[in-house]
Design a protein around this motif. Sequence first.
Motif, PDB file in Angstrom:
ATOM      1  N   ALA A  17      41.542-163.899 -36.718  1.00 55.08           N
ATOM      2  CA  ALA A  17      40.993-162.711 -37.378  1.00 55.08           C
ATOM      3  C   ALA A  17      40.531-161.726 -36.305  1.00 55.08           C
ATOM      4  N   ILE A  18      40.707-160.467 -36.589  1.00 57.25           N
ATOM      5  CA  ILE A  18      40.202-159.400 -35.730  1.00 57.25           C
ATOM      6  C   ILE A  18      39.218-158.603 -36.576  1.00 57.25           C
ATOM      7  N   LEU A  19      37.983-158.541 -36.117  1.00 55.44           N
ATOM      8  CA  LEU A  19      36.941-157.848 -36.866  1.00 55.44           C
ATOM      9  C   LEU A  19      36.581-156.539 -36.186  1.00 55.44           C
ATOM     10  N   SER A  20      36.229-155.571 -37.009  1.00 58.33           N
ATOM     11  CA  SER A  20      35.825-154.272 -36.489  1.00 58.33           C
ATOM     12  C   SER A  20      34.641-153.779 -37.306  1.00 58.33           C
ATOM     13  N   ARG A  21      33.728-153.079 -36.648  1.00 54.47           N
ATOM     14  CA  ARG A  21      32.555-152.552 -37.351  1.00 54.47           C
ATOM     15  C   ARG A  21      32.917-151.456 -38.347  1.00 54.47           C
ATOM     16  N   ASN A  22      33.961-150.705 -38.031  1.00 47.27           N
ATOM     17  CA  ASN A  22      34.299-149.600 -38.917  1.00 47.27           C
ATOM     18  C   ASN A  22      35.805-149.395 -38.958  1.00 47.27           C
ATOM     19  N   ARG A  23      36.226-148.735 -39.996  1.00 44.29           N
ATOM     20  CA  ARG A  23      37.634-148.383 -40.123  1.00 44.29           C
ATOM     21  C   ARG A  23      37.871-147.176 -39.235  1.00 44.29           C
ATOM     22  N   SER A  24      38.818-147.337 -38.358  1.00 47.14           N
ATOM     23  CA  SER A  24      39.078-146.236 -37.438  1.00 47.14           C
ATOM     24  C   SER A  24      40.584-146.050 -37.299  1.00 47.14           C
TER      25      SER A  24
END
Length: 75
Positions: free
Chosen positions: A45-52
């Motif tokens: 899984a790759i997690l990100s704080r925000n959709r960019s």
Amino acid sequence: QILIQENNIDKQILYIANKIKDLLNEDIYDENLKANRKIKFSDIAILSRNRSKTIERMVQLFKEIKLPVNASFKR
């Protein structure tokens, strides 16, 4: 045809893609099986704080290089 741009974002994304491909040759311990097994795409899984735009570009590039990808964006 893969449309890779010569920019830092694409280079970083391709680095991540290559690391994922490397991981697929590794074993992990599966608690359910009580044994080692090869890593699968679904283990990653790759997690990100925000959709960019970077995440959107990652999804696009992964699809172009035939890496399974599923993105879920919550607001």
